[in-house]
Design an enzyme around this catalytic site. Structure first.
Site, PDB file in Angstrom:
ATOM      1  N   HIS A   1       0.821  -1.206   0.000  1.00  0.00           N
ATOM      2  CA  HIS A   1       0.000   0.000   0.000  1.00  0.00           C
ATOM      3  C   HIS A   1       0.854   1.256   0.000  1.00  0.00           C
ATOM      4  O   HIS A   1       1.829   1.352   0.739  1.00  0.00           O
ATOM      5  CB  HIS A   1      -0.935  -0.015   1.216  1.00  0.00           C
ATOM      6  CG  HIS A   1      -1.846   1.154   1.262  1.00  0.00           C
ATOM      7  ND1 HIS A   1      -2.004   1.904   2.399  1.00  0.00           N
ATOM      8  CD2 HIS A   1      -2.641   1.707   0.317  1.00  0.00           C
ATOM      9  CE1 HIS A   1      -2.870   2.867   2.147  1.00  0.00           C
ATOM     10  NE2 HIS A   1      -3.267   2.766   0.891  1.00  0.00           N
TER      11      HIS A   1
ATOM     12  N   ASP B   1       7.697   6.645 -20.688  1.00  0.00           N
ATOM     13  CA  ASP B   1       7.900   6.542 -22.128  1.00  0.00           C
ATOM     14  C   ASP B   1       9.363   6.236 -22.441  1.00  0.00           C
ATOM     15  O   ASP B   1      10.203   6.139 -21.539  1.00  0.00           O
ATOM     16  CB  ASP B   1       7.438   7.821 -22.831  1.00  0.00           C
ATOM     17  CG  ASP B   1       8.191   9.073 -22.385  1.00  0.00           C
ATOM     18  OD1 ASP B   1       9.402   8.987 -22.060  1.00  0.00           O
ATOM     19  OD2 ASP B   1       7.578  10.159 -22.379  1.00  0.00           O
TER      20      ASP B   1
ATOM     21  N   ASP C   1      -4.694   3.753  -4.879  1.00  0.00           N
ATOM     22  CA  ASP C   1      -4.900   4.200  -3.496  1.00  0.00           C
ATOM     23  C   ASP C   1      -6.109   5.132  -3.423  1.00  0.00           C
ATOM     24  O   ASP C   1      -6.177   6.129  -4.140  1.00  0.00           O
ATOM     25  CB  ASP C   1      -3.641   4.930  -3.012  1.00  0.00           C
ATOM     26  CG  ASP C   1      -3.587   5.118  -1.514  1.00  0.00           C
ATOM     27  OD1 ASP C   1      -4.658   5.120  -0.868  1.00  0.00           O
ATOM     28  OD2 ASP C   1      -2.472   5.274  -0.995  1.00  0.00           O
TER      29      ASP C   1
ATOM     30  N   MET D   1       3.982  13.956 -15.283  1.00  0.00           N
ATOM     31  CA  MET D   1       5.004  14.981 -15.422  1.00  0.00           C
ATOM     32  C   MET D   1       4.401  16.198 -16.118  1.00  0.00           C
ATOM     33  O   MET D   1       3.723  16.064 -17.137  1.00  0.00           O
ATOM     34  CB  MET D   1       6.193  14.467 -16.250  1.00  0.00           C
ATOM     35  CG  MET D   1       7.337  15.465 -16.341  1.00  0.00           C
ATOM     36  SD  MET D   1       8.673  14.942 -17.444  1.00  0.00           S
ATOM     37  CE  MET D   1       9.388  13.613 -16.495  1.00  0.00           C
TER      38      MET D   1
ATOM     39  N   TYR E   1      11.221  13.405 -11.341  1.00  0.00           N
ATOM     40  CA  TYR E   1      12.401  12.531 -11.269  1.00  0.00           C
ATOM     41  C   TYR E   1      12.694  12.129  -9.823  1.00  0.00           C
ATOM     42  O   TYR E   1      12.971  10.964  -9.541  1.00  0.00           O
ATOM     43  CB  TYR E   1      13.637  13.217 -11.852  1.00  0.00           C
ATOM     44  CG  TYR E   1      13.622  13.449 -13.352  1.00  0.00           C
ATOM     45  CD1 TYR E   1      12.885  12.648 -14.219  1.00  0.00           C
ATOM     46  CD2 TYR E   1      14.362  14.473 -13.902  1.00  0.00           C
ATOM     47  CE1 TYR E   1      12.883  12.867 -15.582  1.00  0.00           C
ATOM     48  CE2 TYR E   1      14.379  14.699 -15.273  1.00  0.00           C
ATOM     49  CZ  TYR E   1      13.639  13.895 -16.105  1.00  0.00           C
ATOM     50  OH  TYR E   1      13.652  14.114 -17.455  1.00  0.00           O
TER      51      TYR E   1
ATOM     52  N   TYR F   1       6.064  13.359 -22.618  1.00  0.00           N
ATOM     53  CA  TYR F   1       5.411  13.491 -21.312  1.00  0.00           C
ATOM     54  C   TYR F   1       4.521  12.296 -20.983  1.00  0.00           C
ATOM     55  O   TYR F   1       3.500  12.426 -20.328  1.00  0.00           O
ATOM     56  CB  TYR F   1       4.640  14.803 -21.206  1.00  0.00           C
ATOM     57  CG  TYR F   1       5.552  15.996 -21.306  1.00  0.00           C
ATOM     58  CD1 TYR F   1       6.289  16.414 -20.203  1.00  0.00           C
ATOM     59  CD2 TYR F   1       5.702  16.689 -22.507  1.00  0.00           C
ATOM     60  CE1 TYR F   1       7.160  17.483 -20.294  1.00  0.00           C
ATOM     61  CE2 TYR F   1       6.570  17.769 -22.600  1.00  0.00           C
ATOM     62  CZ  TYR F   1       7.294  18.154 -21.497  1.00  0.00           C
ATOM     63  OH  TYR F   1       8.156  19.218 -21.587  1.00  0.00           O
TER      64      TYR F   1
END
Length: 150
Positions: free
Chosen positions: A22, A30, A69, A79, A118, A136
């Site tokens: 969890h 990508d 979640d 991103m 990142y 993206y």
């Protein structure tokens, strides 16, 4: 081969998903993402390759077995487009819709600045790289909980 499980879910990916707990995050990216470098910093230190698949194909397969979640407002992160933090690209909107469909409810999706993404990815469980060519196509999927009867 297993019945009722997408053939997109490789043995390595199934191991990863079954090992997650969890609130741990799967990093789905990508082909342009620095996946090898980021993967070294994750909990598993592993990069899982899904060659020939795009992000929507991978997201559908992953979310067919992975609960998101529901204790946090945004279990999906994307991103941000550099210089355009409010822009939602078609690929990002498609993944958001796949998440909604997989959960059968509205799903929050937050946007993270490139370097913040990142950093968050390095704290993830593992990295899954696709052959997605569109820019993206980088997401964090936060593992939910499966309760009895769900």
């Amino acid at each position: 081969m297993l019945k009722n499980i997408s053939s997109v879910l490789s043995p390595d990916l199934l191991w990863c998903l079954a090992s997650m707990g969890h609130a741990e995050r799967l990093v789905l990216v990508d082909r342009n993402f620095p996946a090898q470098d980021v993967a070294r910093h994750t909990s598993t230190g592993r990069l899982i390759e899904l060659p020939g698949l795009d992000i929507p194909q991978a997201a559908r397969a992953i979310l067919s077995v992975m609960p998101l979640d529901d204790f946090i407002p945004a279990p999906v992160s994307r991103m941000q487009v550099v210089g355009e933090p409010d822009t939602l690209l078609p690929l990002q909107a498609e993944v958001h819709e796949i998440a909604r469909q997989s959960e059968g409810r509205d799903i929050g999706m937050e946007a993270l600045e490139r370097f913040a993404f990142y950093d968050a990815a390095k704290k993830g469980f593992c990295v899954v790289r696709t052959s997605e060519f569109r820019p993206y196509g980088c997401f964090l999927l936060t593992m939910g909980v499966i309760f009895d009867g769900r």
